[in-house]
Structure formats: C-alpha cells, structure tokens
Write a protein that holds these residues in place. Structure first.
Motif, PDB file in Angstrom:
ATOM      1  N   ALA A 227     -57.591  40.246  36.233  1.00  0.00           N
ATOM      2  CA  ALA A 227     -57.465  39.114  36.912  1.00  0.00           C
ATOM      3  C   ALA A 227     -58.384  38.776  38.027  1.00  0.00           C
TER       4      ALA A 227
ATOM      5  N   ALA B  57     -53.963  40.917  43.577  1.00  0.00           N
ATOM      6  CA  ALA B  57     -53.439  40.581  42.353  1.00  0.00           C
ATOM      7  C   ALA B  57     -52.809  42.207  41.183  1.00  0.00           C
TER       8      ALA B  57
ATOM      9  N   ARG C 263     -48.573  45.837  36.742  1.00  0.00           N
ATOM     10  CA  ARG C 263     -49.542  46.316  37.982  1.00  0.00           C
ATOM     11  C   ARG C 263     -50.171  47.972  37.588  1.00  0.00           C
TER      12      ARG C 263
ATOM     13  N   GLU D 252     -54.516  45.244  34.040  1.00  0.00           N
ATOM     14  CA  GLU D 252     -54.209  43.781  34.140  1.00  0.00           C
ATOM     15  C   GLU D 252     -55.004  43.271  35.602  1.00  0.00           C
ATOM     16  N   VAL D 253     -55.356  44.067  36.118  1.00  0.00           N
ATOM     17  CA  VAL D 253     -55.802  44.003  37.628  1.00  0.00           C
ATOM     18  C   VAL D 253     -57.300  43.689  37.111  1.00  0.00           C
TER      19      VAL D 253
ATOM     20  N   SER E 262     -49.571  41.140  39.437  1.00  0.00           N
ATOM     21  CA  SER E 262     -49.280  41.224  37.789  1.00  0.00           C
ATOM     22  C   SER E 262     -47.757  41.757  37.539  1.00  0.00           C
TER      23      SER E 262
END
Length: 206
Positions: A158, A143, A150, A154-155, A147
């Motif tokens: 996801a 992930a 990063r 975001e992770v 992304s």
C-alpha cells in the motif's frame, strides 16, 4: 503532505464517524455555543432567552445533520432545510442581520475542530515523536487499519515501501499502541483521527 480541505467534509469521513460523534454532540455543541456567545456580540444573551435557546438548538441540529450526512451524503436534508429557513426568518424578525448569523457560523466551524482534537487524542503517542517519524508512522497506521489482513506485505504494498521497512514500522506502532491495535473501537477512532487530521486546511508554510 495534507489533502485539500473539502467543502463537503462528510464525504471524506467513514460512515462510522456518526457513531463516534453522536455521543459527543452535547459536549462539543456546548463548547461551540460558548465560543459563539463569547465572540459574536449579537449572541451575548442568556441561554434561557429566546436567542439563547435558538442558538443551542441550531448548533445541535447542525451537528446531528453532519452525522446524518456522514452516514448518507446523498440523503434528503429537507427537514433540516425547513428548520434553518425558519431560523433565518426569526433572526430577521428579531433584528439580527445575516452578518451576525454568518459570524456565528464561522465561529461554530472553528468550534467543530474540538471534535477533531478529541479524535487526535487517540494518536497521542505519535505527538511525542519527531514530525517526520510521526508522519511516516501515521501513514503506516492508516495503511494497517485499511488493509484486509493487517500484514506487513499488505502495508508495504500500500505504501510502496520494502517489506522489512513495513515490519520495522509495525513493530514501532506495536510499541507505541500495544494491545489497542487489536481493539476494534480503537481502530475505528484511530482511523477517524487520521482522516480528520488530513482534512485540516494547510497552513501558510505547507
């Protein structure tokens, strides 16, 4: 949970795989040739014999074809089709049956896993962890690599996990991989390793 093994594995790989594979074709191809010669009686011939030269050439052609398919899955493969058709005719004229050729292909396909093992070396730190934790960090690394910014949010989005959980995992990845996480070459190879590992056919217990 692993993804289903594809009969068209090049469609499951990022195009950059070709850039990683090409410099290693000689090494991986040599290992595949040796495995075929060892396991398939029809190919117990010296490498400088016509049979040996055909074997080496066909293995390397197949690997270059794989690289091209990774870059352009829908590109024309007519030049390879002509080569392998001629190879099939030579096999027949030399008295080797399709059984021997198919056996060589099966052994060669197993040999291709050498490439996957080479890619997995990039993820060596994860192999030292309990399987469950390694799997969670592997999905987090995937992930992270895919992304845009990063970042932990975001992770988390996801993976559908809490942002603090994502931060904890990212800190652990930083401890394991350090500055390599900022290296573009490492990120490409790590993503390749994650994707090729996911392509392995599931074992009987999975």
């Amino acid at each position: 949970m692993r993804t289903t093994f594809s009969r068209l594995p090049w469609r499951e790989l990022p195009p950059v795989f070709a850039e990683i594979l090409r410099p290693r074709i000689e090494e991986i191809g040599s290992a595949m040739v040796q495995a075929i010669r060892r396991e398939v009686p029809a190919y117990h011939r010296p490498l400088d014999s016509p049979t040996g030269r055909d074997l080496v050439t066909s293995v390397h052609r197949a690997m270059h074809q794989f690289a091209e398919l990774t870059e352009d899955p829908d590109g024309s493969q007519r030049h390879y089709e002509h080569f392998f058709q001629r190879l099939g005719r030579r096999e027949f004229l030399n008295g080797r049956t399709t059984d021997g050729l198919q056996a060589a292909c099966r052994v060669g396909a197993r040999g291709a896993h050498i490439g996957r093992l080479m890619a997995e070396r990039t993820l060596a730190p994860l192999r030292e962890l309990p399987s469950g934790k390694a799997a969670r960090l592997a999905e987090t690394l995937d992930a992270l690599l895919t992304s845009w910014g990063r970042t932990a949010p975001e992770v988390a989005d996801a993976l559908r996990i809490h942002p603090q959980t994502a931060r904890n995992r990212l800190r652990r990845l930083d401890e394991l991989f350090g500055d390599r996480l900022a290296d573009p070459s490492f990120r490409i190879e790590a993503l390749l390793a994650l994707r090729t590992r996911a392509m392995r056919p599931p074992g009987p217990a999975e």
